[in-house]
Motif scaffolding. Structure first.
Motif, PDB file in Angstrom:
ATOM      1  N   ALA A 137       1.340  -3.880  -3.143  1.00 17.90           N
ATOM      2  CA  ALA A 137       2.111  -4.274  -1.965  1.00 17.90           C
ATOM      3  C   ALA A 137       2.093  -3.147  -0.948  1.00 17.90           C
ATOM      4  O   ALA A 137       1.957  -3.356   0.265  1.00 17.90           O
ATOM      5  CB  ALA A 137       3.543  -4.608  -2.377  1.00 17.90           C
ATOM      6  N   MET A 138       2.247  -1.967  -1.457  1.00 19.55           N
ATOM      7  CA  MET A 138       2.268  -0.794  -0.585  1.00 19.55           C
ATOM      8  C   MET A 138       0.919  -0.652   0.102  1.00 19.55           C
ATOM      9  O   MET A 138       0.836  -0.532   1.325  1.00 19.55           O
ATOM     10  CB  MET A 138       2.551   0.413  -1.465  1.00 19.55           C
ATOM     11  N   LYS A 139      -0.142  -0.694  -0.678  1.00 23.31           N
ATOM     12  CA  LYS A 139      -1.475  -0.496  -0.114  1.00 23.31           C
ATOM     13  C   LYS A 139      -1.814  -1.573   0.898  1.00 23.31           C
ATOM     14  O   LYS A 139      -2.523  -1.328   1.865  1.00 23.31           O
ATOM     15  CB  LYS A 139      -2.533  -0.490  -1.228  1.00 23.31           C
ATOM     16  N   GLY A 188       0.275  -2.901   2.770  1.00 18.97           N
ATOM     17  CA  GLY A 188       1.150  -2.737   3.910  1.00 18.97           C
ATOM     18  C   GLY A 188       2.241  -3.777   4.035  1.00 18.97           C
ATOM     19  O   GLY A 188       2.793  -3.966   5.110  1.00 18.97           O
TER      20      GLY A 188
END
Lengths: 539, 564, 522, 95
Positions: free
Chosen positions: B366-368, B370
């Motif tokens: 999710a972070m990667k 964005g």
């Protein structure tokens, strides 16, 4: 005087088989009364006749499966009124179902009638055999007249079965039965046949239909269809369905074979034949005369299920379930696509096995434990595990759960609904599945998982199953529900031999194996000679 | 042919033999053999598509072995084995058979290569699993089971409708990536969504799982939802709409899990929350996210099974799973308590436990990608899991002040099952490669970085702190025996009223119509009788004069008409 | 003289023999003391008459031309001419066959119902009636037809009066009055015709009516003649609302007499009406000038319904069947009425001139079919009456169990009456409905089928009574009818089915007759 | 039924519940303090960890700690509020 007295009796091997199929049960009905003092011999006659009949119908099957359509003109009653038989795939299928299940039902009947110590058993077996004879004649009929004749004989021969108990209730039910079935057939079906004759000049079932799209005004076309749909009261389309719950006063074997298979299926089978071979699906779709039937049948499917939910009497619940299921087939016919009619035909088969199982179970419960109401079935699964298991299987097949036969009919019916561009009909089939759960499955749940009254939860109970003859019959039909899932391909192949357009040369897509069926685009009004657009792949 | 048999069928066929085996020992041994044999068989299968067959004119592909199906199949088989061990003490063949058929059909569905085979097993999971609920035998279980069945089969028929449309539109039945742009794609997604307990479609889970038998709930917790995760991963990877759906699932269930009193229901809601994580991961759709969803499904199966087993053992021994009636069982059921804690730690994603190595993948993905809000939401939900599952469940069952009878330690087979599951929870946490190597996508990921360990510990510990403080200051909502309104309210209250009103209306109209018909018929009858009966005008004997009169009238009429 | 030469010598005289044989038989029967001997004479005579009728019809059908028999070899206008064409040949055979078939039945039934002394008298009247009916049909002379009408009617009055019930006398008396009124009206009608045309021969009247009609002064007289003759004959055939004499007459007459009358008497009258409408007055007058078709159709439909309803509520089986007869006469007359209406554009490919008129075919076919079915039904009741002495519903309840063969035959004939496919009744209904469709009156189709639905109810009701009710005291004691009764009964019952499946004997002949009668219309 | 209704009144007293592990209030306090200490340590450890986070906010000191605490507190309080709306008697659906 009788210049044309030489009978146009075309005696061919298959022709003889057709005659045999109708004659065997009829002759049995004449022999049975001779043995009224010897029940064993009497039942032996029934069993032998049933086995013979099944053998005869099955021996006809290879011919039909290979694309042949055995014909036989027995007699020309009057111009247009031919007593003639022709076995096309739909009729073959229905004949196979009825004759095969008669064997099973006969086994069951013996167990039931003796277990229940019923009076007038001779009369019962006689009428039963006549009814089967009429069913076979109806299945193999080549024209509307022969079909109508068989249809009426079927009604009349089952009337004594409905009134078998001879109580005031039974008489009342018999009156409803007779007046509704004979009444609708006389007042609506017969005029429909007459109109067809006046319009088309023939009553023969002809591929592609005999009524041309412009032969009647749209209103008359719809009206004629209405005469057929309501006139064929055996199809139990609402509001002509009252006879079916009323007929449940009959002994259970009657309900099982006749009012779940032979009689009611004769009704929807007739509807299918009328749609396919009298109107022709092109005529219907191009004139949109079928539209209102789609809505009506959809309504019946759902409404009858809802009514079924409110029935406490087991057989009444099953009867309303039958009403609902019959409307599946009517809906399939009304959608008038190759796939939907295939689905309808398959449903005749699938529902036959499932519903006869359910009725067998209901009868087994009655003769063993005298229970007739759903609310009395608590914990009965512990006493009758096999029966209730069969009930579960039958229910699941009706719901349409794989690996049971009911899956396939629903599959093709829904496909047909998509082809006909009636998405909502797909929803109807799906919602109906859920309603089926709601009125069938609680019976099983109650029987297996509610405590048996008067018995402590952990206590061992002695299994008290129905007579062995009944159990055999139940097991056979239950297994049939499975078999029809895995081995229904030949049936499908046979149904796909139906020529829906009546122009074999036109539909080049038809292969000998019948793996595809092409119908012209419904909107293209099917001008012959043109390569059909949007050929529909049924399979 | 022999190497084209769906492993699920092995389990099902084995299950069908179970009722006929005499004696608990023989039966138990046989049942243990079933998943082991199926697993051994699965190992022999190469990757690829097998089991092509034609049924009713449909081209079926009944066996598809690829990484995605294999990982689910493997974990399902392991869970089956654990479930069998956990249920060994039972003498009830119905539950054994139903449970095994259920497991087998879920496994079969995972290996199905086409929609028809999928549908086949899809419905079979519904039918077989309902027996695990009904087997409780209570009135509540019967009705909950029925609702469960309707919804499950409902999912099946929606799937069927979607498949039919898909088939008509594309002419293929192969189950591959689907699009939500089309009606069939949407329908199939809804069908999957029901089994995956999408928001508003989720209540069957929270109703049915706590109603099932002790052993039934364990089995139930494994298959249905994870099968749905599998189908979503196969069909809808990267479908953006799944991200908000997943986050919603993760968050709203927190409330219910916090409030619920029935610990099995707490776990049920918590399960939905974790499903949300997987769904969101599938929605993100990157290789990492898919791997994360799959890995989390595998780990989730294990630690939820463990938690359900532990609470099941408590229920088995004390007769209740309500927080308000439990407490202090750590003394009488120390092993169970230990296993429960291990499960809790895994659920909380504490480092070196199973949850840690899988959840990280999804959050990183999710972070990667964005997705900030999704990430934040999942993180918050992850923190809340610590409270409502990892702490609340073991705490109220084992460590809080005793409210009811003390139990005795769980039966040996249950302990064995729990022990094995706990071992797996720890094993995977310690040696994640065992799982990672099986994941469908080729991505390298290292969960054990200092940063990751520290931050995760921060999250867990501060969540725990929040719980402790809330409890201390009386802010933690009291656990009370009560009913929490959920989306089933819509059909259980207004829906039922509506149905009752409609039914009353129906029977009313029915009666009015029937009454009208009967009255009309009787009126007609009497009118006819009046005129045609033996004493009526047309039935009685006329005087001769009257006969002559009418003859004259007719003559007159004919003659007059002639002149007109 | 060999048999062959005897037959050859006799053959030209067959038409007159048809009258003379029964008349002579009646005379012989009158002088017999023993009922059995009289019965035997009647049996021989009836069979002989039937054979003659069969021979005549065969001759006509093979040659295609009518047989004209001039009595005493006097030419038509002066002498009386007997003419047998397709129509009359058909009706002759129907009447004669019915009369012959039920003779074996008669012996025991009459012996049981009529006093020993009166039995020869019964047979004499029976043969006299037969002679009269034969005469009505065979004659080509209007006044001669009146004479035969009166002969048959007078014999009928006696037959009815011989009934055991005390009301039989009243019924006979009422019928006497009404029959006389009818005959009078008829005679007024033909009197007018004679004044107008100077002849009584049917064909001659027909050929001379045209000019009479063209003359405005004589036109009204033609219409009056038609009106009187129409109403007069209609009364004899019990057309609604002139049917009221019939229920009692049928109910109280001896069983065999009822069966005989129901099968034959009204049929002869119907024949006479058809003859008048289509041959004498001709199509142009009866149909285009006068409202005969409309009147016929309205009255027929009224009969079909109103009489059927009365049948539903009856509790006396014979009376129920009597009402049913009125309704069935309605069917026949509806067919005749429909035949009068113009036929719509051809619906089939065949050219209209060569297709027989369906309505007329239906009417004629039903003459035969109804005669057979109704005779069977009344005979079955006769057998019941012979065993238990009553035909009230309360007495015949449950009798199906003790007299199954009798009641089975009753049931089969009942199915025929309902028009169940596979029975003769269906064939009639089919052509009747086709006739309605041909004229474009679809609503009539529904009226036809609706009225047969009512017949389902009254037949269903009695079926329920005899098969499903608990047997009454009398019914429980009853024995199956004797063979002499069962055989005629079953012959008729099987004929009901046979004629439903093989219509060459009925429809083909009727269609021929219809073509001859109505051919000119289209 | 009556048992259920009784059960309805049995609540876990939240204030007393803290130390309910049979060791009394001091035990509870010990847990609180111990946990607080571990938490503090973890925040300090944050200083020595190099972060690779994709979002800026991650780099805030003790973000995860703060976030975990805040999220839980908010959710717990929210639950307490929503409880009033969603809570019904246990036999709610059976009526």
């Amino acid at each position: 005087m009788f210049t044309n007295l030489t009978a146009p009796f075309l005696g061919t091997p298959t022709g003889d088989l057709i005659i045999a199929a109708i004659a065997i049960p009829f002759i049995a009905s004449l022999i049975i009364p001779l043995f009224y003092k010897f029940p064993n011999l009497r039942e032996a006659v029934t069993l032998i006749a049933a086995t013979l009949l099944a053998g005869v119908t099955w021996s006809l099957y290879p011919t039909v499966a290979a694309g042949g359509q055995p014909e036989l003109l027995v007699w020309s009653v009057a111009p247009g009124l031919d007593l003639a038989f022709k076995i096309e795939p739909l009729g073959m299928l229905f004949g196979l179902i009825a004759s095969t299940l008669w064997v099973v039902n006969s086994i069951y009947s013996i167990g039931y009638m003796r277990g229940n110590d019923e009076p007038r058993q001779t009369q019962f077996y006689v009428c039963f055999a006549v009814a089967i004879s009429a069913t076979m004649a109806l299945a193999f009929s080549a024209n509307l007249f022969t079909m109508f004749l068989a249809y009426e004989v079927l009604t009349l021969s089952t009337y004594p079965l409905v009134t078998h108990k001879a109580t005031e209730d039974a008489m009342k039910a018999g009156r409803v039965y007779l007046v509704l079935l004979v009444g609708t057939s006389m007042v609506l079906f017969l005029p429909a046949i007459l109109l067809t004759w006046a319009t088309a000049g023939t009553l023969d079932f002809t591929p592609g239909g005999i009524i041309k799209p412009d032969a009647l005004s749209p209103l008359l076309m719809g009206g004629l269809l209405a005469l057929f749909i309501f006139g064929i009261g055996k199809a139990a389309v609402m509001p002509i369905h009252f006879w079916l719950p009323a007929a449940m006063v009959a002994p259970t074997p009657v309900s099982a074979l006749l009012h779940a298979v032979a009689v009611v299926k004769a009704g929807v089978f007739t509807v299918l034949k009328v749609i396919v071979y009298v109107f022709g699906i092109e005529t219907l779709t191009s004139t949109t005369a079928n539209e209102w039937v789609v809505y009506l049948a959809s309504f019946c499917v759902l409404m009858a299920s809802i009514v079924a939910m409110n029935q406490d009497n087991l057989k009444a619940r099953l009867a309303y379930s039958t009403v609902s299921q019959l409307s599946y087939i009517v809906l399939g016919a009304a959608l008038a696509t190759a796939a939907s009619i295939t689905g309808g035909a398959l449903h005749i088969l699938m529902h036959a096995f499932a519903k006869i199982t359910l009725f067998f179970c209901a009868g087994a419960i009655y003769i063993t434990h005298r229970k007739t109401e759903v609310s009395q079935l608590d914990g009965l699964g512990r006493l009758m595990p096999l029966t209730m298991f069969a009930f579960l299987i039958g229910s699941l097949s009706i719901i349409g759960i794989p690996p049971l036969g009911g899956t396939w009919s629903k599959w093709y019916l829904a496909l047909g609904a998509l082809d006909a561009n009636y998405q909502f009909a797909v929803a109807v089939f799906m919602i109906s599945s859920l309603l089926n759960i709601a009125y069938l499955v609680p019976i099983v749940a109650r029987a297996f998982f509610k405590p048996l009254p008067g018995v402590a939860p952990g206590e061992k109970v002695k299994i008290a199953e129905a007579p062995i003859a009944c159990l055999i019959a139940i097991s056979i039909t239950m297994l049939g529900c499975f078999v029809t899932f895995f081995y229904a391909d030949p049936i499908l192949d046979m149904i796909s031999l139906i020529d829906f357009t009546g122009s074999e040369t036109n539909t080049t897509a038809i292969e000998p194996s019948g793996s595809t069926i092409a119908t012209p685009d419904t909107t293209a009004a099917g001008t012959t000679g043109e390569t059909p657009k949007g050929a529909i792949n049924v399979r | 042919m022999t190497n084209e048999l769906n492993p699920g069928l092995i389990v099902i066929l084995g299950a069908l033999l179970v009722p006929f085996l005499p004696g608990r020992v023989l039966r138990g041994a046989f049942m243990l053999m079933i998943p082991i044999a199926a697993f051994a068989y699965l190992r022999t299968l190469p990757m690829g598509d097998f089991g092509q067959m034609e049924l009713m004119g449909l081209q079926l592909q009944t066996l598809r072995i690829d990484k995605l199906s294999t990982v689910f199949g493997t974990i399902f088989l392991i869970a089956t084995l654990l479930g069998v061990i956990y249920a060994l003490h039972l003498g009830d063949w119905v539950q054994h058979t139903a449970g095994l058929i259920y497991a087998g059909s879920a496994i079969g569905a995972v290996f199905a290569g086409d929609f028809v085979t999928l549908f086949f097993f899809w419905e079979l999971t519904a039918i077989s699993s309902v027996f695990l609920i009904w087997a409780s035998g209570t009135a509540n279980a019967l009705s909950a089971g029925l609702r469960y069945l309707v919804i499950q089969v409902g999912s099946g028929v929606i799937l069927l409708a979607g498949v039919l449309m898909h088939y008509r539109a594309t002419g293929t039945l192969t189950f591959g990536a689907m699009s939500t742009e089309t009606l069939p794609g949407t329908l199939i997604l809804i069908a999957f969504g029901i089994k995956c307990a999408f928001p508003l479609l989720h209540n069957w889970l929270a109703n049915a799982y706590p109603a099932a038998t002790v052993t039934g709930t364990v089995i139930l917790s494994v298959f249905t939802t994870k099968l749905a995760v599998y189908t979503l991963a196969r069909g809808y990877a990267g479908t953006e709409i799944l991200i908000p759906i997943g986050v919603t699932m993760a968050l709203f269930t927190v409330i219910y899990a916090l409030l619920e009193n029935d610990l099995r229901r707490v776990l049920a809601y918590s399960l939905i929350g974790q499903l949300g994580l997987m769904v969101a991961g599938i929605g993100i759709g990157s290789d990492l996210a898919i791997n994360g969803a799959v890995a989390h499904a595998a780990c989730g199966i294990l630690y939820f099974a463990l938690l359900f087993m532990a609470i099941g053992a408590v229920l088995h021994r004390t007769g209740t799973a309500h927080a308000s009636k439990l407490g202090g069982l750590a003394k009488s059921m120390p092993l169970t308590a230990t296993f429960a804690v291990i499960g809790a730690l895994a659920a909380a994603a504490v480092p070196f436990f199973a949850g840690f190595i899988s959840k990280a993948l999804i959050l990183s993905a999710a972070m990667k990608a964005g997705h900030f809000w999704a990430w934040a939401g999942l993180l918050a939900a992850g923190a809340a899991v610590v409270i409502h599952t990892a702490i609340k469940v073991p705490y109220f069952a084992f460590f809080a002040k005793a409210q009811g009878e003390p139990g005795t330690e769980a039966p040996a087979n249950m302990l064995l099952a729990m022990g094995l599951t706990a071992a797996l929870c720890i094993g995977l946490g310690v040696y994640p490669e065992a799982l990672y190597s099986m994941l469908p996508r080729e991505v390298k990921y290292q969960p054990y970085t200092t940063e990751h360990i520290i931050t995760q510990l921060q999250l867990v510990c501060f969540a725990a702190l929040a719980f402790v403080l809330a409890l201390r200051f009386g802010l933690f909502p009291a656990t009370t025996r009560a009913t929490l309104l959920d989306s089933d309210w819509f059909y259980r209250v207004p829906g039922r009223h509506l149905a009752m009103i409609a039914n009353r209306f129906r029977s009313f109209t029915w009666e009015v119509v029937a009454d009208g018909i009967v009255k009309g018929a009787s009126k007609t009858y009497h009118a006819l009788y009046h005129h045609h009966g033996p004493d009526g005008l047309f039935g009685r004997t006329w005087p001769t004069g009257m006969m002559a009169f009418w003859t004259t009238v007719t003559l007159g009429a004919v003659v007059i008409l002639s002149y007109l | 003289m060999s048999a062959m030469t005897f037959l050859n010598a006799v053959e030209p005289h067959l038409p007159i023999l048809l009258i003379i044989v029964p008349l002579f038989g009646a005379l012989m029967a009158t002088f017999m003391r023993s009922g059995t001997v009289a019965w035997f004479i009647s049996l021989v005579v009836s069979v002989l008459v039937a054979l003659i009728a069969w021979k005549l019809l065969n001759t006509i059908l093979s040659t295609g031309t009518p047989i004209i028999y001039k009595i005493g070899n006097w030419e038509a206008p002066i002498g009386i001419v007997y003419k047998v064409d397709q129509l009359s040949g058909f009706v002759l055979l129907v009447i004669a066959a019915i009369a012959a078939v039920m003779m074996p039945f008669a012996r025991r039934s009459i012996a049981a119902e009529i006093k020993q002394r009166a039995q020869p008298w019964y047979y004499a009247m029976y043969l006299l009636c037969l002679a009269g009916l034969m005469g009505i049909v065979i004659t080509g002379d209007a006044f001669n037809a009146f004479v035969f009408l009166e002969i048959s009617s007078l014999a009928t009055y006696v037959l009815i009066a011989l009934g055991r019930h005390r009301r039989a006398l009243l019924a006979a008396y009422q019928y006497l009055i009404m029959g006389t009124i009818g005959a009078t009206l008829y005679v007024i009608g033909i009197g007018l015709l004679y004044v107008l045309t100077g002849t009584l021969n049917f064909d001659d009247i027909a050929s001379r009516l045209g000019p009479a009609l063209a003359d405005p002064e004589r036109r009204n007289a033609v219409m009056a003649a038609l009106g009187f003759a129409f109403v007069g004959v209609s009364l004899k055939l019990a057309l609604f609302p002139m049917h009221v004499w019939l229920p009692n007459a049928y109910t109280y007459a001896p069983s065999v007499a009822t069966a005989f009358l129901a099968g034959t008497a009204t049929k002869a009258a119907i024949y006479l009406l058809i003859r008048l409408l289509f041959t004498v007055f001709g199509v142009s007058i009866s149909i285009e000038t006068l409202p005969v078709p409309q009147v016929l159709i309205v009255l027929s439909i009224a009969a079909m319904f109103l009489a059927s309803f009365s049948a539903v509520f009856e509790n006396n089986a014979k009376r129920m069947l009597a009402y049913s007869s009125i309704a069935q006469v309605g069917y026949i007359m509806l067919g005749v009425g429909l035949a009068c209406l113009p036929v719509l554009a051809a619906t089939t490919d065949a050219s209209p001139a060569t297709t027989p008129n369906n309505g007329m075919t239906a009417g004629l076919v039903h003459i035969a079919n109804h005669a057979i079915m109704k005779a069977a039904l009344f005979l079955a009741l006769g057998a019941v009456y012979y065993r238990i002495g009553s035909v009230l519903y309360k007495d015949i309840a449950g009798i199906g169990r003790t007299m199954p063969l009798t009641m089975l035959a009753f049931g089969i004939a009942g199915l025929g009456l309902m028009g169940t496919p596979g029975t003769a009744g269906f064939i009639s209904k089919w052509y009747l409905a086709l006739g309605a469709i041909d004229t474009g009156w679809y609503s009539i189709v529904f009226l036809i089928v609706a009225s047969s639905l009512i017949s389902l109810i009254y037949i269903g009701r009695i079926t329920e009574v005899v098969w499903f009710r608990e047997p009454s005291a009398a019914a429980a004691q009853a024995k199956e009818a004797p063979l002499s009764m069962l055989v005629p009964l079953w012959i008729l019952a099987l004929l009901t089915i046979y004629l439903g499946l093989d219509t060459r004997a009925t429809v083909d002949v009727a269609a021929e007759a219809a073509k001859v009668l109505v051919g000119g219309i289209r | 039924m009556s048992a259920d209704q009784q059960g309805h009144h049995i609540e876990t007293p939240p204030d007393k519940g803290t130390g309910a592990t049979a060791s009394g209030a001091s035990n509870a306090n010990r847990i609180v303090y111990g946990l607080s200490a571990i938490c503090a340590l973890l925040v300090v450890a944050d200083l020595f960890v190099h972060k690779h986070g994709y979002f800026k906010i991650e780099h805030v000191l003790g973000f995860y700690a703060f976030f975990g605490f805040l999220a839980c507190t908010v959710l717990v309080l929210a639950a307490k509020l929503i409880r009033a709306i969603l809570m019904r008697p246990e036999d709610y659906y059976d009526k």
